[in-house]
Write a protein that holds these residues in place. Structure first.
Motif, PDB file in Angstrom:
ATOM      1  N   GLY A  44       0.806  -1.508  -0.117  1.00 37.42           N
ATOM      2  CA  GLY A  44       0.075   0.008  -0.025  1.00 37.42           C
ATOM      3  C   GLY A  44       0.548   1.769   0.330  1.00 37.42           C
ATOM      4  O   GLY A  44       0.120   2.660  -0.251  1.00 37.42           O
ATOM      5  N   LEU A  45       1.745   0.733   0.064  1.00 39.09           N
ATOM      6  CA  LEU A  45       2.774   2.228   0.335  1.00 39.09           C
ATOM      7  C   LEU A  45       4.020   2.828  -1.048  1.00 39.09           C
ATOM      8  O   LEU A  45       3.446   1.562  -1.913  1.00 39.09           O
ATOM      9  CB  LEU A  45       4.233   2.309   0.908  1.00 39.09           C
ATOM     10  N   GLY A  46       3.383   4.045  -1.493  1.00 40.30           N
ATOM     11  CA  GLY A  46       4.330   4.079  -2.658  1.00 40.30           C
ATOM     12  C   GLY A  46       6.303   3.995  -2.866  1.00 40.30           C
ATOM     13  O   GLY A  46       7.070   4.019  -1.699  1.00 40.30           O
ATOM     14  N   SER A  47       6.489   4.622  -4.050  1.00 42.43           N
ATOM     15  CA  SER A  47       7.653   4.345  -4.185  1.00 42.43           C
ATOM     16  C   SER A  47       8.488   5.468  -3.088  1.00 42.43           C
ATOM     17  O   SER A  47       9.079   4.765  -2.575  1.00 42.43           O
ATOM     18  CB  SER A  47       8.330   4.649  -5.185  1.00 42.43           C
ATOM     19  N   ARG A  48       7.933   6.361  -2.935  1.00 41.09           N
ATOM     20  CA  ARG A  48       8.502   7.157  -1.802  1.00 41.09           C
ATOM     21  C   ARG A  48       8.832   7.079  -0.534  1.00 41.09           C
ATOM     22  O   ARG A  48       9.142   7.157   0.239  1.00 41.09           O
ATOM     23  CB  ARG A  48       7.854   9.199  -2.083  1.00 41.09           C
ATOM     24  N   GLN A  49       7.497   7.159   0.278  1.00 41.76           N
ATOM     25  CA  GLN A  49       6.791   6.062   0.859  1.00 41.76           C
ATOM     26  C   GLN A  49       7.616   5.220   1.962  1.00 41.76           C
ATOM     27  O   GLN A  49       8.120   4.683   2.536  1.00 41.76           O
ATOM     28  CB  GLN A  49       5.527   5.660   1.484  1.00 41.76           C
ATOM     29  N   ARG A  50       8.016   4.384   0.421  1.00 39.47           N
ATOM     30  CA  ARG A  50       9.083   2.878   0.829  1.00 39.47           C
ATOM     31  C   ARG A  50      10.198   2.959   1.349  1.00 39.47           C
ATOM     32  O   ARG A  50      10.854   2.725   1.533  1.00 39.47           O
ATOM     33  CB  ARG A  50       8.865   1.912  -0.610  1.00 39.47           C
ATOM     34  N   LEU A  51      10.893   4.221   0.177  1.00 36.63           N
ATOM     35  CA  LEU A  51      12.036   4.516  -0.215  1.00 36.63           C
ATOM     36  C   LEU A  51      12.086   5.775   1.689  1.00 36.63           C
ATOM     37  O   LEU A  51      12.777   4.709   2.052  1.00 36.63           O
ATOM     38  CB  LEU A  51      12.484   6.383  -0.548  1.00 36.63           C
ATOM     39  N   ALA A  52      11.400   6.530   2.099  1.00 35.46           N
ATOM     40  CA  ALA A  52      10.820   6.941   3.496  1.00 35.46           C
ATOM     41  C   ALA A  52      11.186   5.619   4.648  1.00 35.46           C
ATOM     42  O   ALA A  52      11.750   5.849   5.556  1.00 35.46           O
ATOM     43  CB  ALA A  52      10.128   7.876   3.875  1.00 35.46           C
ATOM     44  N   ASN A  53      10.674   4.412   4.525  1.00 31.95           N
ATOM     45  CA  ASN A  53      10.294   3.886   4.934  1.00 31.95           C
ATOM     46  C   ASN A  53      10.868   2.528   5.936  1.00 31.95           C
ATOM     47  O   ASN A  53      11.576   2.139   6.984  1.00 31.95           O
ATOM     48  CB  ASN A  53       9.309   2.532   5.084  1.00 31.95           C
ATOM     49  N   LEU A  54      12.575   2.568   4.698  1.00 29.27           N
ATOM     50  CA  LEU A  54      13.545   1.673   5.024  1.00 29.27           C
ATOM     51  C   LEU A  54      14.547   2.113   4.872  1.00 29.27           C
ATOM     52  O   LEU A  54      15.654   2.057   5.524  1.00 29.27           O
ATOM     53  CB  LEU A  54      13.192   0.188   3.165  1.00 29.27           C
ATOM     54  N   ALA A  55      14.776   3.728   4.817  1.00 35.41           N
ATOM     55  CA  ALA A  55      16.234   4.099   4.841  1.00 35.41           C
ATOM     56  C   ALA A  55      16.251   3.958   6.278  1.00 35.41           C
ATOM     57  O   ALA A  55      16.508   4.095   7.212  1.00 35.41           O
ATOM     58  CB  ALA A  55      15.661   5.857   4.874  1.00 35.41           C
ATOM     59  N   GLY A  56      17.524   3.937   5.905  1.00 33.86           N
ATOM     60  CA  GLY A  56      19.082   2.943   7.116  1.00 33.86           C
ATOM     61  C   GLY A  56      18.199   1.955   7.713  1.00 33.86           C
ATOM     62  O   GLY A  56      18.781   1.396   9.056  1.00 33.86           O
ATOM     63  N   ALA A  57      17.445   1.006   7.338  1.00 33.88           N
ATOM     64  CA  ALA A  57      16.737   0.359   8.212  1.00 33.88           C
ATOM     65  C   ALA A  57      17.233  -1.037   8.077  1.00 33.88           C
ATOM     66  O   ALA A  57      17.810  -1.851   8.979  1.00 33.88           O
ATOM     67  CB  ALA A  57      15.201  -0.482   7.996  1.00 33.88           C
ATOM     68  N   LEU A  58      18.020  -1.651   7.084  1.00 34.16           N
ATOM     69  CA  LEU A  58      19.574  -2.605   7.184  1.00 34.16           C
ATOM     70  C   LEU A  58      21.168  -2.523   7.301  1.00 34.16           C
ATOM     71  O   LEU A  58      21.304  -1.091   7.399  1.00 34.16           O
ATOM     72  CB  LEU A  58      18.720  -3.199   5.460  1.00 34.16           C
ATOM     73  N   ALA A  59      21.873  -3.409   7.600  1.00 33.52           N
ATOM     74  CA  ALA A  59      22.370  -3.513   8.488  1.00 33.52           C
ATOM     75  C   ALA A  59      23.289  -5.040   7.865  1.00 33.52           C
ATOM     76  O   ALA A  59      22.925  -5.278   7.997  1.00 33.52           O
ATOM     77  CB  ALA A  59      23.038  -2.669   9.588  1.00 33.52           C
ATOM     78  N   VAL A  60      25.095  -4.184   7.604  1.00 31.65           N
ATOM     79  CA  VAL A  60      25.648  -6.204   7.733  1.00 31.65           C
ATOM     80  C   VAL A  60      26.064  -6.113   8.987  1.00 31.65           C
ATOM     81  O   VAL A  60      26.685  -5.366   9.496  1.00 31.65           O
ATOM     82  CB  VAL A  60      26.857  -5.366   6.579  1.00 31.65           C
ATOM     83  N   ALA A  61      25.855  -6.847   9.018  1.00 31.30           N
ATOM     84  CA  ALA A  61      26.401  -8.040  10.687  1.00 31.30           C
ATOM     85  C   ALA A  61      27.725  -7.395  11.323  1.00 31.30           C
ATOM     86  O   ALA A  61      28.704  -7.939   9.799  1.00 31.30           O
ATOM     87  CB  ALA A  61      25.708  -9.592  10.690  1.00 31.30           C
ATOM     88  N   PRO A  62      28.309  -7.565  11.978  1.00 26.10           N
ATOM     89  CA  PRO A  62      29.732  -6.689  11.735  1.00 26.10           C
ATOM     90  C   PRO A  62      30.795  -8.705  12.095  1.00 26.10           C
ATOM     91  O   PRO A  62      29.879  -9.636  12.536  1.00 26.10           O
ATOM     92  CB  PRO A  62      29.503  -7.076  14.050  1.00 26.10           C
ATOM     93  N   GLY A  63      30.958  -8.212  10.966  1.00 26.98           N
ATOM     94  CA  GLY A  63      31.843  -9.807  11.029  1.00 26.98           C
ATOM     95  C   GLY A  63      32.113  -9.610   9.670  1.00 26.98           C
ATOM     96  O   GLY A  63      32.663 -10.854   8.762  1.00 26.98           O
ATOM     97  N   CYS A  64      30.863  -9.587   8.661  1.00 28.64           N
ATOM     98  CA  CYS A  64      30.260 -10.161   7.435  1.00 28.64           C
ATOM     99  C   CYS A  64      30.685  -9.062   6.175  1.00 28.64           C
ATOM    100  O   CYS A  64      31.066  -9.633   5.209  1.00 28.64           O
ATOM    101  CB  CYS A  64      28.505 -10.430   7.121  1.00 28.64           C
ATOM    102  N   GLY A  65      31.277  -7.348   6.971  1.00 30.05           N
ATOM    103  CA  GLY A  65      31.716  -6.560   5.920  1.00 30.05           C
ATOM    104  C   GLY A  65      33.522  -7.715   5.433  1.00 30.05           C
ATOM    105  O   GLY A  65      33.087  -7.228   3.854  1.00 30.05           O
TER     106      GLY A  65
END
Length: 309
Positions: free
Chosen positions: A169-190
């Motif tokens: 139900g979210l548009g493209s801009r809403q999805r970008l805002a919703n996910l901004a900064g939401a993911l990270a690489v687990a320490p050690g996986c870099g």
């Protein structure tokens, strides 16, 4: 007795095709053709989110393909993971061909094995479904790639570091805002990401927001191993919570913890990923570890018709 044998058959054989409902087929010939009958193509959402790597898809997200993906994701038709994985493997091959041959030596966008990095589902969704669809399909795709001579494994390196709202139900801009900064690489996986050619994978692409955020998180993992360790120590100070980071070279049965092959294991990855430092984010933006490409089973039909120079 006839009814008993029918019930027993339903436990062993699929009750219906995941695409069209035809009985006694995981995926009938017609639906399998819709999924893998055409050459995977480059897809681009409109508008295209910043930082989205080149994405290839096996089929348009419509009709039988859409039904099969929903059956696998929402109704637990796990037998569909194999044909869906074969379709994803085709999209991965197309993306790697478009990216060109890997330079000799090095990792990341250079040499080394192909590392399929699935976009993680929200924890509440995994609990509700009983499995992570994108990860399960990634295991099947890695197995298909290895069977055709492509050294490939699954590195489930991405974690959600904060809750996100339901994307439907979210548009493209809403999805970008919703996910901004939401993911990270687990320490050690870099460090592990630099040992191979990183390909981000997911089951479906609509706006591209999830893949763009995953690519940002992977690029942010370009900080040095020392910086990652220090960041993990700051987050885990006073806590003994730790886990292992795995590169799965064999298929895994989700929900049971059983594996057909033993994984290669690196110790030291925190159970909860550390928030990347500003220095790490800056280095990532300057071009550290970067995905070679991204691949999905299906994308919006409109995304197949966009061609740009």
């Amino acid at each position: 007795m006839r009814s008993w044998w029918r019930d027993l058959g339903d436990l062993v054989l699929p009750a219906e095709c995941g695409g069209c409902g035809r009985p006694r087929a995981v995926l009938c010939a017609a639906c399998r053709t819709a999924l893998t009958g055409a050459e995977p193509g480059r897809v681009r959402p409109v508008p295209e989110p910043p930082g989205l790597p080149p994405v290839h898809a096996a089929a348009p997200y419509a009709d039988a393909v859409r039904a099969a993906l929903l059956a696998h994701k929402e109704r637990g038709a796990l037998a569909l993971s194999r044909p869906l994985g074969a379709a994803l493997a085709g999209a991965v091959r197309a993306g790697l061909r478009a990216a060109g041959p890997a330079p000799c030596g090095g990792g990341g966008a250079g040499g080394g094995p192909v590392l399929l990095v699935p976009v993680p589902s929200a924890r509440r969704a995994v609990r509700a479904r009983g499995h992570d669809p994108a990860r399960r399909i990634a295991y099947a795709a890695a197995g298909e790639l290895r069977r055709t001579g492509v050294p490939a494994g699954v590195l489930a390196a991405l974690r959600q570091r904060r809750p996100v709202a339901d994307q439907s139900g979210l548009g493209s801009r809403q999805r970008l805002a919703n996910l901004a900064g939401a993911l990270a690489v687990a320490p050690g996986c870099g460090r592990l990401l630099r040992r191979g050619r990183v390909v981000l994978v997911d089951d479906v692409m609509t706006t591209g927001a999830s893949l763009a955020e995953a690519a940002r998180a992977v690029r942010a993992a370009s900080s040095s191993p020392r910086e990652q360790t220090e960041s993990a120590d700051r987050d885990g100070e006073g806590s003994s919570n730790s886990a292992s980071a795995f590169v799965y070279l064999g298929e895994r049965r989700e929900g049971t913890g059983q594996q057909r092959k033993s994984p290669t294991t690196w110790r030291g990855a925190a159970r909860h990923p550390a928030r990347p430092s500003k220095e790490a984010e800056r280095k990532g933006a300057d071009g550290g570890v970067a995905p070679v490409c991204a691949a999905v089973v299906a994308a919006s039909p409109d995304a197949f018709g966009i061609h740009r120079n």
